[in-house]
Design a protein around this motif. Sequence first.
Motif, PDB file in Angstrom:
ATOM      1  N   UNK A  53       0.807  -1.212   0.000  1.00  0.00           N
ATOM      2  CA  UNK A  53       0.000   0.000   0.000  1.00  0.00           C
ATOM      3  C   UNK A  53       0.838   1.257   0.000  1.00  0.00           C
ATOM      4  N   UNK A  54       0.184   2.346  -0.299  1.00  0.00           N
ATOM      5  CA  UNK A  54       0.788   3.672  -0.185  1.00  0.00           C
ATOM      6  C   UNK A  54       0.349   4.245   1.161  1.00  0.00           C
ATOM      7  N   UNK A  55       1.237   4.964   1.847  1.00  0.00           N
ATOM      8  CA  UNK A  55       0.826   5.561   3.116  1.00  0.00           C
ATOM      9  C   UNK A  55      -0.259   6.609   2.888  1.00  0.00           C
ATOM     10  N   UNK A  56      -1.162   6.681   3.859  1.00  0.00           N
ATOM     11  CA  UNK A  56      -2.211   7.686   3.820  1.00  0.00           C
ATOM     12  C   UNK A  56      -2.036   8.617   5.008  1.00  0.00           C
ATOM     13  N   UNK A  57      -2.709   9.761   4.960  1.00  0.00           N
ATOM     14  CA  UNK A  57      -2.529  10.769   6.008  1.00  0.00           C
ATOM     15  C   UNK A  57      -2.945  10.253   7.377  1.00  0.00           C
ATOM     16  N   UNK A  58      -4.060   9.521   7.421  1.00  0.00           N
ATOM     17  CA  UNK A  58      -4.534   8.982   8.703  1.00  0.00           C
ATOM     18  C   UNK A  58      -4.431   7.473   8.666  1.00  0.00           C
ATOM     19  N   UNK A  59      -4.103   6.918   9.785  1.00  0.00           N
ATOM     20  CA  UNK A  59      -3.967   5.473   9.895  1.00  0.00           C
ATOM     21  C   UNK A  59      -2.775   5.155  10.766  1.00  0.00           C
ATOM     22  N   UNK A  60      -2.997   4.383  11.791  1.00  0.00           N
ATOM     23  CA  UNK A  60      -1.945   4.025  12.740  1.00  0.00           C
ATOM     24  C   UNK A  60      -0.890   3.169  12.054  1.00  0.00           C
TER      25      UNK A  60
END
Length: 111
Positions: A32-39
């Motif tokens: 996956x690509x990192x997203x702004x929110x998400x632990x």
Amino acid sequence: MRNKGKNFEWNEEAQAAFENIKRELCEAPVLGMPIERGLYVLDTDASVVAIPGILHQEQEWNGRTVLRPIAYGSKVLSDTEMKYGAPKAEMFAVVIFVEKYRAYLGSAPFK
């Protein structure tokens, strides 16, 4: 199923399967690509000869929250590092991969 007494043979079929799984693990939808929110979740381990680290992030995927791998890493241990013993090698892996993924983890909470 295990075949007792039979030696494992690495052949062209095994090599092709290995190359395929490596490719699949490094492409969407697995990676996956990192997203702004998400632990973020950092998984590390240690063996006698190397340390691996996987950076995951909790993301919504097909209607549920899952841990998606963002990055994979590994490091072969030096002769000195191989003498650390299990507890120290495990902590060494944490230090190495927190530093490696600092760009993601520096300003975000993570486990």
